[in-house]
Scaffold this motif. Sequence first.
Motif, mmCIF file in Angstrom:
data_model
loop_
_atom_site.group_PDB
_atom_site.id
_atom_site.type_symbol
_atom_site.label_atom_id
_atom_site.label_comp_id
_atom_site.label_asym_id
_atom_site.label_seq_id
_atom_site.Cartn_x
_atom_site.Cartn_y
_atom_site.Cartn_z
ATOM 1 N N GLY A 279 0.527 -1.090 -0.160
ATOM 2 C CA GLY A 279 -0.664 0.426 -0.353
ATOM 3 C C GLY A 279 1.012 1.494 -0.330
ATOM 4 O O GLY A 279 0.971 1.662 -0.626
ATOM 5 N N MET A 283 1.324 4.692 -3.377
ATOM 6 C CA MET A 283 0.584 5.776 -2.904
ATOM 7 C C MET A 283 1.552 6.186 -4.214
ATOM 8 O O MET A 283 2.295 6.220 -4.800
ATOM 9 C CB MET A 283 1.021 6.169 -1.594
ATOM 10 C CG MET A 283 1.292 5.827 -0.128
ATOM 11 S SD MET A 283 1.026 6.626 0.935
ATOM 12 C CE MET A 283 2.389 6.524 1.542
ATOM 13 N N THR C 275 -2.642 0.778 6.358
ATOM 14 C CA THR C 275 -3.051 0.415 5.278
ATOM 15 C C THR C 275 -3.728 0.827 4.679
ATOM 16 O O THR C 275 -4.026 1.722 3.061
ATOM 17 C CB THR C 275 -3.418 -1.170 5.212
ATOM 18 O OG1 THR C 275 -2.450 -2.137 6.001
ATOM 19 C CG2 THR C 275 -3.817 -1.287 4.190
ATOM 20 N N ALA C 276 -5.097 1.283 5.691
ATOM 21 C CA ALA C 276 -5.713 2.049 5.163
ATOM 22 C C ALA C 276 -4.941 4.257 5.443
ATOM 23 O O ALA C 276 -5.746 4.223 4.200
ATOM 24 C CB ALA C 276 -6.787 2.831 6.238
ATOM 25 N N ALA C 278 -1.824 4.116 3.609
ATOM 26 C CA ALA C 278 -1.723 4.248 2.553
ATOM 27 C C ALA C 278 -2.506 4.869 1.138
ATOM 28 O O ALA C 278 -2.708 4.451 0.288
ATOM 29 C CB ALA C 278 -1.060 3.152 2.524
ATOM 30 N N GLY C 279 -3.859 4.034 1.775
ATOM 31 C CA GLY C 279 -4.697 3.414 0.527
ATOM 32 C C GLY C 279 -5.393 4.882 0.074
ATOM 33 O O GLY C 279 -5.413 5.304 -1.282
ATOM 34 N N ILE C 280 -5.317 5.737 1.278
ATOM 35 C CA ILE C 280 -5.772 6.271 0.899
ATOM 36 C C ILE C 280 -4.877 7.919 -0.064
ATOM 37 O O ILE C 280 -5.382 8.399 -1.413
ATOM 38 C CB ILE C 280 -6.054 7.944 2.276
ATOM 39 C CG1 ILE C 280 -7.081 7.904 2.625
ATOM 40 C CG2 ILE C 280 -6.180 9.757 1.803
ATOM 41 C CD1 ILE C 280 -7.710 7.553 4.530
ATOM 42 N N TYR C 281 -3.804 7.703 0.340
ATOM 43 C CA TYR C 281 -3.132 8.808 -0.210
ATOM 44 C C TYR C 281 -2.366 7.700 -1.742
ATOM 45 O O TYR C 281 -1.949 7.864 -2.940
ATOM 46 C CB TYR C 281 -1.670 8.426 -0.143
ATOM 47 C CG TYR C 281 -1.626 9.606 2.086
ATOM 48 C CD1 TYR C 281 -2.418 10.876 1.164
ATOM 49 C CD2 TYR C 281 -1.832 9.379 2.546
ATOM 50 C CE1 TYR C 281 -2.361 12.131 1.837
ATOM 51 C CE2 TYR C 281 -1.902 10.000 3.513
ATOM 52 C CZ TYR C 281 -1.864 11.827 2.958
ATOM 53 O OH TYR C 281 -2.198 12.131 4.020
ATOM 54 N N THR E 275 -10.881 1.477 4.309
ATOM 55 C CA THR E 275 -9.478 1.436 3.068
ATOM 56 C C THR E 275 -10.132 0.105 1.671
ATOM 57 O O THR E 275 -9.636 0.326 0.632
ATOM 58 C CB THR E 275 -9.327 -0.028 4.045
ATOM 59 O OG1 THR E 275 -8.483 -0.677 4.928
ATOM 60 C CG2 THR E 275 -7.610 -1.069 2.561
ATOM 61 N N ALA E 278 -10.443 3.870 -0.024
ATOM 62 C CA ALA E 278 -10.095 3.579 -0.477
ATOM 63 C C ALA E 278 -9.306 3.081 -1.688
ATOM 64 O O ALA E 278 -8.983 3.553 -2.911
ATOM 65 C CB ALA E 278 -8.387 3.820 0.659
#
Lengths: 321, 321, 321, 321, 321
Positions: A279, A283, C275-276, C278-281, E275, E278
């Motif tokens: 993840g 990014m 992880t959340a 990283a998922g956002i970015y 998650t 995202a």
Amino acid sequence: MLINCVAYQEGKKLSDITVEAISDYIQIPGCFVWVALREPAPDELTVMQEEFSLHELAVEDAQRGHQRPKIEEYGDSLFVVVRTVELDGEELHVGELDIFVADNYVLSVRNNVNRGFLGVRARAEREPQLLSKGSSFVLYALMDAVVDRYFPVVDMLESELEKIEDRIFIAGSQRDNIERLYELKRKVLVLRHAVAPMLDAVGKLHGGRVPGFCWDTQEYFRDVHDHLQRINGALDTIRDTIGTAIQVNLSMVAIDEGEVNKRLAAWAAIFAVVTAFAGIYGMNFDHMPELRWRYGYPIAVGGMVAVAGYLYYRFKKSGWL
Amino acid sequence: MLINCVAYQEGKKLSDITVEAISDYIQIPGCFVWVALREPAPDELTVMQEEFSLHELAVEDAQRGHQRPKIEEYGDSLFVVVRTVELDGEELHVGELDIFVADNYVLSVRNNVNRGFLGVRARAEREPQLLSKGSSFVLYALMDAVVDRYFPVVDMLESELEKIEDRIFIAGSQRDNIERLYELKRKVLVLRHAVAPMLDAVGKLHGGRVPGFCWDTQEYFRDVHDHLQRINGALDTIRDTIGTAIQVNLSMVAIDEGEVNKRLAAWAAIFAVVTAFAGIYGMNFDHMPELRWRYGYPIAVGGMVAVAGYLYYRFKKSGWL
Amino acid sequence: MLINCVAYQEGKKLSDITVEAISDYIQIPGCFVWVALREPAPDELTVMQEEFSLHELAVEDAQRGHQRPKIEEYGDSLFVVVRTVELDGEELHVGELDIFVADNYVLSVRNNVNRGFLGVRARAEREPQLLSKGSSFVLYALMDAVVDRYFPVVDMLESELEKIEDRIFIAGSQRDNIERLYELKRKVLVLRHAVAPMLDAVGKLHGGRVPGFCWDTQEYFRDVHDHLQRINGALDTIRDTIGTAIQVNLSMVAIDEGEVNKRLAAWAAIFAVVTAFAGIYGMNFDHMPELRWRYGYPIAVGGMVAVAGYLYYRFKKSGWL
Amino acid sequence: MLINCVAYQEGKKLSDITVEAISDYIQIPGCFVWVALREPAPDELTVMQEEFSLHELAVEDAQRGHQRPKIEEYGDSLFVVVRTVELDGEELHVGELDIFVADNYVLSVRNNVNRGFLGVRARAEREPQLLSKGSSFVLYALMDAVVDRYFPVVDMLESELEKIEDRIFIAGSQRDNIERLYELKRKVLVLRHAVAPMLDAVGKLHGGRVPGFCWDTQEYFRDVHDHLQRINGALDTIRDTIGTAIQVNLSMVAIDEGEVNKRLAAWAAIFAVVTAFAGIYGMNFDHMPELRWRYGYPIAVGGMVAVAGYLYYRFKKSGWL
Amino acid sequence: MLINCVAYQEGKKLSDITVEAISDYIQIPGCFVWVALREPAPDELTVMQEEFSLHELAVEDAQRGHQRPKIEEYGDSLFVVVRTVELDGEELHVGELDIFVADNYVLSVRNNVNRGFLGVRARAEREPQLLSKGSSFVLYALMDAVVDRYFPVVDMLESELEKIEDRIFIAGSQRDNIERLYELKRKVLVLRHAVAPMLDAVGKLHGGRVPGFCWDTQEYFRDVHDHLQRINGALDTIRDTIGTAIQVNLSMVAIDEGEVNKRLAAWAAIFAVVTAFAGIYGMNFDHMPELRWRYGYPIAVGGMVAVAGYLYYRFKKSGWL
């Protein structure tokens, strides 16, 4: 249904007699009549009640059946109820044997019993010196036969318990074990209900205030009592062991579950780490220098594998995997 | 409320008599008076106390109600308390029958009992040879009627237990089972509280030091005692089985939970692997040659499916799925 | 197999005698014969039955074996059954010693017993003042020897229990503990089945109505009884402790599992957060200004590490990690 | 502290007397002295010991307090210890009443008891025909008063148990239930410690070898005994039910937990699927034709929603959600 | 080791005497000798055996030690074994006091007992009117001293139990609680093994068939018996409470675990949602209009926060967080 009706004197068979002759023969001194019935119709019992002058309450009990094992005195006569327990495949088949007995007669009434007691009569007739002890010896012989038939049932229960014990610490067999333990417990209770009240009852036939005509056969009844105590002791052990086994089974379920949890935790940890790293490199920042490196990708993947491998090694070592 | 008040002699009904005449009739030799009351008002009891010269403490107990079953001697008379247990739909309805009895009278007081005891009187009057045994036979007949009404309750409890047992190993029924087992246990305790003290009490009416006027009916009381023992034995078995069933139910909950955990773990593993791989190919490294391959995508997806399929097969085989 | 056959008088050995001479010697006043058999053939027992006039039922019991411990009176003679329990490595080896004893003889029959009782005879012969008490002293000496051999078994069971107790609070040993507790319980039951009925039986040899020829040795039998009570008490304690230990073990499993769960939860939380984020970015919005910042990446990673570190610290503090 | 000191004759109060006059009055035939003390100082007891010639050991017990309920005979006098149990809000307050009683005196010593026994004296004085039975009637009246005060405590315990039972199958109340069950068990033990030894003790005051001066009041003591048995029976039921309730509570915890686990598993599965799919379409392969489709995105999202919905439906149907 | 050896007459000390003089003094009417030994060598006991003519079996028991508490009659003398239980920091120290007693002597042998019994002798000598009751009073005084030393042990056990109870509902203390409960149970069993057999034994010294020379001191032995019953009752309560506490502790573990699970589930759900969202916006579809919106990013993040916040609120409300 009448099976037989025979008069005996001094240990020897006089002759088969008719039902109507019973009341005459039981007057003859030193003579006793031994009658065997099977699932009698009400009127058959009524005839017997008249011939032997049986007590109303006892006859009522014999008619209704499903009595608990007991020995009741009615004047000089005894009314004995015992339960037979027979193996019918894996199942237990419970029947009832009611015995009316006095100095000069034995009347046995068998209900719902598969295997008869003809062998008892045959054996008794073969040993006149024992049969000459009179009707109380016949009572002993019948009770002894009933009790002897409990032993194979106890053996079956014990071997079933051993089979369960062999599997009790094997992961994955807990559901099956608990079902079998429950079923076994049920069977133990069935046998126990035949044995425990009989134990109390037979205790009254030796040692203490014993009915007159049983005085000479006391040692025989003590022998029956002793057999019943052995069976009772064995049943207590099985019950006790079943109780412990159920507890142990629950522990094993919990232990197995704990191990599954640990394994789940370990694998979850390994993949969570990989996913988190992936993840991060997924990014979209403009300035992530690693992404531009020629060997960034293999290094990243190698790093993930290394971390995962290290975790795997650690979990393996601590027994979680 | 007075139900009836009748004088009997030599097993036959003399006549219905007035309450005031009681004290006269109980003087007549060989005659006894049988009075039945229902939810009596205090003054009704006071009248009875005077007519029969009842003991103050016994009358007080009858008035207050909610006594435990017992048989108390007051001089030559007995004060008997028994509990009736009736089925009221699914519920148990507990009432009380108090009996004052002596050589020359029987006074029964019924409280909170739905079904009356007129049938007992009718049956007794139909059999003069039994009724001629006197007041103790009436006592027996009343107790026998009370005890006979326990049997359908026991049957109901046993059949309820069997219904629960049929469902005990079925996943998903545990919450329901435990509620029903708890409710069943409660009912067993209710019946047991009627039976157990009565068992002790009735034991005093046969075999040992028996009150004088009960001497001839000993065998009848032994019969009641025997019925109570059967019921008590059945209750013990139900209690014992409930105990085991609760333990087994807990084990089943734990086993079911363990299986859910395994399933959860298995699916989590499968998706965690897919997600981790997808995450890796979602990384933004400049140099990831697979990403440029013409068939990179289908190969990657195919690989994921293959790994997931392999895991599925493995989990299926080991019984986790 | 005959081991020995000796006549004694006034505490002294007269001579080894032949089996045929037994019936003569037991006629001599003040003389008694002590015969020892080992796994006798049926005809050996038949000979003994004739020489000593033993009761048929007792001989039958001795022949069939596997009796429960008991003391039975047949007229002036006693038939005693005791069980030997010997250590065979880790296992318990159960044998049987049957003793026929009367004023003028002792016949011991040993079945399935590894270690003999020659030492008992030797010791008895060395102490004529005790042996002069007669056959009942021999009975005492044999029973005492059997009971003395229980003590090392009890010691073994107690030390096994202590070993388990030492490990009961150690995480990871629960599976092993539960297996060993179950095995220990099984062994306790084996010994208990030898001891408990013997306790009842020996109680009849002192204090109350004691068989005539045992009158003078009552205090010795009380001593045996006392030893048996000590053993029984020790077994009760072991049983009780095993029961508690099984419960405690289950609690330890649950506690350990709870801790694993917490740890799993903690790590899952930490990685889920990373992880959340990283998922956002990793989202592909056109307008995500942070992605353009020069130090966006290190700031993001730093933020993740900070959050993860903070969570780690919190979990550590609350004992979850 | 002296509460009162009164002499009675033939059921009537003679007069309040001084402590010094006690030894004179107890010489008068047919007269008895009834003295009541509250938390007496040691020297007060010493005076009483001299006036009544009390036994040293009994006085020592009364001084030290915290005795278990008992009835001890010292020659012709009795020393009775009973415990009072009073409700003090939700808590139980335990006190002690010591009674020295003989033909010609009653000395009651109350320690740590909130509510006095003046009512007992008042009632006794109002019923001279009963009081004329002498000191044993006073003993009965005091014990009866103590036992009557147990009933509200039992009622409180039963209603507390019912309140817990109403909530036992309600999810989320388990922690509270277990705390309340534990507290209730503690209170039951407190009351039981007052009742059980008293039950044994009072049993000696009727039926068998009863102290002389209690002979005429036997039926009254039997009444007290009967009340104690009712209380004891009720306590046994509560204890038994608490035991079952604790087991049931544990089962409910496990069942609730299992349901939470299932829910967790279900939601985890739904989101894991969505995340995995999203991860796949987030991969950076050059050749992923779906990504180029005009309606690829809505189709993908629709597919995810469809799969999630299907899973939701399946889980809902199988009761996991 | 000889501690003292003194002759008494009519409650007064005659003089310290030599061991050799014992056999002379015990001949003097109205005189008794009181000897105290501590961890005696075998030959010391042999000398005593000769001087007092002690029974061989009793001396053997005293020599071997580790007897269970008991009172045995040998002719006119008694052999008494009691166990001392002393506090040794947190641990229990078990010793043994053997007392040989007859009309004219008391021989006490103390083994492994830290605190001596000199105080008993001093107190006895200070109260000649009591000591004049003879050797049985000395026996009482010794037993009373032993029993009095049990009380602080019981107090310690009760206060330890209370400490555990204070912590039983506190999350996180379960591991510690279960260890302490197990340890407490062990100590209770140790004390119980001293008390329970002694209770049986002392019961024989009052009320029924009491050895002659103890007749006058019966009430004293009843006092000891009563103390033992109090201790035994207290131990039963502790045992019962420990059993319940272990069950409750297991429930608390399960409840705590359930709460951790819920929390884990709640947080997992919140982050899984974030998650998943995202991941969706991280997909690489060409046509995802939201991605092009100016405020797409803040709206998406806002949406995620809103959903997470809503879930948090819901979980908080339902008590999962």
